[in-house]
Design an enzyme around this catalytic site. Structure first.
Site, PDB file in Angstrom:
ATOM      1  N   CYS A 184       0.808  -1.219   0.000  1.00 37.91           N
ATOM      2  CA  CYS A 184       0.000   0.000   0.000  1.00 37.91           C
ATOM      3  C   CYS A 184       0.842   1.270   0.000  1.00 37.91           C
ATOM      4  CB  CYS A 184      -0.948  -0.003   1.196  1.00 37.91           C
ATOM      5  SG  CYS A 184      -2.089  -1.409   1.196  1.00 37.91           S
ATOM      6  N   HIS A 324      -3.564   7.058   2.444  1.00 39.19           N
ATOM      7  CA  HIS A 324      -3.951   5.776   1.874  1.00 39.19           C
ATOM      8  C   HIS A 324      -5.357   5.426   2.339  1.00 39.19           C
ATOM      9  CE1 HIS A 324      -4.231   1.613   0.967  1.00 39.19           C
ATOM     10  NE2 HIS A 324      -3.952   1.201   2.197  1.00 39.19           N
ATOM     11  N   ASN A 354     -10.172  -0.431  -0.241  1.00 43.58           N
ATOM     12  CA  ASN A 354      -8.719  -0.291  -0.189  1.00 43.58           C
ATOM     13  C   ASN A 354      -8.130  -0.831  -1.486  1.00 43.58           C
ATOM     14  OD1 ASN A 354      -5.971  -0.578   0.257  1.00 43.58           O
ATOM     15  ND2 ASN A 354      -6.195  -1.395   2.319  1.00 43.58           N
TER      16      ASN A 354
END
Length: 397
Positions: A184, A324, A354
């Site tokens: 990520c 994020h 996500n």
């Protein structure tokens, strides 16, 4: 607690085949089968990793180890942005009906209402190609102008060749191309690396992408992890800028001691997949959600406060904060501690979930197209994830 979404980016069409771009694509929702007893639907999830564990870590080991080192890279500008998400929308209700997930739990715990999944045959490189074309068009550059391609991803099409090479070939670009794997945090690592090339004069036009196809990496029956993730890609074009533009302060960091908190047990050279691993579903992502949640809040607050302090800035000096897009609760708790007001926090995980490496560039593209910042503004970016790894930066637009 912050409410979400703070910005709806012009109420973008939720069935578009890309983030914020017009499309004729339609949702591929299908009628869910008649609900049956949840106990019959659920598959037992293995909690312990089906591979040898390292020696237990010391109990007094800090959850987040903040390094004091920061750096600066000026003379770099983002001249174009672009993004893409698949057309298939998977709602919370669909997962609750088809997988027996607890009604309302997903949105309550994460802020996520729906996510996008790739179509059969669609891979990470396909999403990258769409996002790249849009970023290049936005920047007004052609394939002949691009001299570097970097892709932040941990879900490549193949172990080899790299996804970046596939993008290079599809776009007809004559340039070196390589993947960076930092989960990520992948886009932040790619952004900083590409900025190095621009700042040193070794690149005049770099194509930087972040993309992941998480739907192939999560156990579809894992109620704690599968609902959190979606698929998507984002891209930026980097070019030389003024001495005021670029990364005024940034930090990249890692802590491999936390690797067991978020990892895929089997499939690498340390644990090659055999039938036993497939039976145990060890090829899927494992996450210690509680530990990662606490670590992410500390990582966000620690690194954001660090880069602000190094530049002598406060939340008042930041035009927009893009973290994020993992979980609205993580971002809300962190921004409350830092003191960043709601109106400066961008969230879009309610639409996409996500998307790992695609998270920040998708959000950056939507926010820019919605006019939420302009030339001369400072945008705060922060990615965090498996590794454990993180990347936080003040980017002066």
């Amino acid at each position: 607690m912050h409410s979400y979404p703070h910005f709806r980016a012009g109420e973008l069409d939720s069935v578009s085949s890309s983030a914020g771009y017009p499309s004729a694509a339609v949702s591929t929702k299908t009628k869910s089968p008649k609900r049956i007893d949840q106990a019959d639907r659920r598959t037992k999830i293995r909690i312990d990793p089906p591979v040898s564990k390292p020696e237990p870590q010391l109990e007094n080991r800090p959850l987040f180890k903040l390094s004091p080192r920061t750096h600066q890279l000026l003379g770099v500008q983002i001249s174009g942005t672009g993004s893409y998400v698949p057309s298939r929308i998977v709602t919370n209700e669909e997962l609750e009906e088809s997988r027996g997930f607890e009604p309302g739990w997903i949105e309550q715990r994460s802020g996520i209402k729906e996510r996008r999944y790739v179509a059969p045959g669609e891979a990470t490189s396909d999403m990258c190609i769409h996002a790249a074309r849009r970023a290049m068009a936005d920047a007004g550059v052609t394939a002949e102008d691009v001299d570097l391609i970097l892709v932040g991803t941990f879900t490549p099409d193949y172990i080899t060749p790299s996804t970046a090479c596939l993008v290079q070939d599809a776009l007809g670009i004559d340039a070196p191309a390589v993947d960076l794997s930092a989960a990520c945090s992948g886009f932040m690592y790619a952004l900083v690396t590409g900025s190095q090339y621009i700042a040193t004069g070794n690149s005049k036009c770099a194509l930087i992408l972040g993309a992941d196809t998480n739907s192939v990496l999560v156990n579809p029956n894992d109620q704690r992890t599968a609902p959190l993730f979606g698929d998507g890609a984002g891209a930026v074009v980097l070019k030389p800028g003024s001495k005021e533009q670029g990364l005024s302060c940034y930090q990249l960091g890692s802590d491999g001691g936390g690797k067991d908190s978020l990892y895929v047990p089997a499939g690498g050279s340390a644990c090659r997949i055999d039938q036993d691993h497939l039976d145990e579903m060890s090829q899927y992502l494992l996450m210690d959600g509680r530990t990662v949640f606490k670590w992410a809040i500390q990582a966000l607050t620690g690194t954001v406060n660090l880069v602000l302090e190094k530049q002598g800035l406060t939340a008042d000096d930041i035009k927009l904060f893009i973290a994020h897009q993992a979980n609205s609760r993580i971002i809300s708790k962190a921004t409350n501690v830092i003191g960043i007001p709601d109106e400066k926090v961008f969230m879009n995980m309610h639409k996409y979930g996500n998307t790992s490496g695609g998270s920040i560039p998708i959000a950056l593209d939507e926010a820019r197209r919605a006019g939420l910042f302009k030339a001369g503004d400072t945008v705060l970016l922060s990615g965090f994830g498996a590794g454990l790894s993180w990347g936080t930066a003040l980017f002066r637009w």
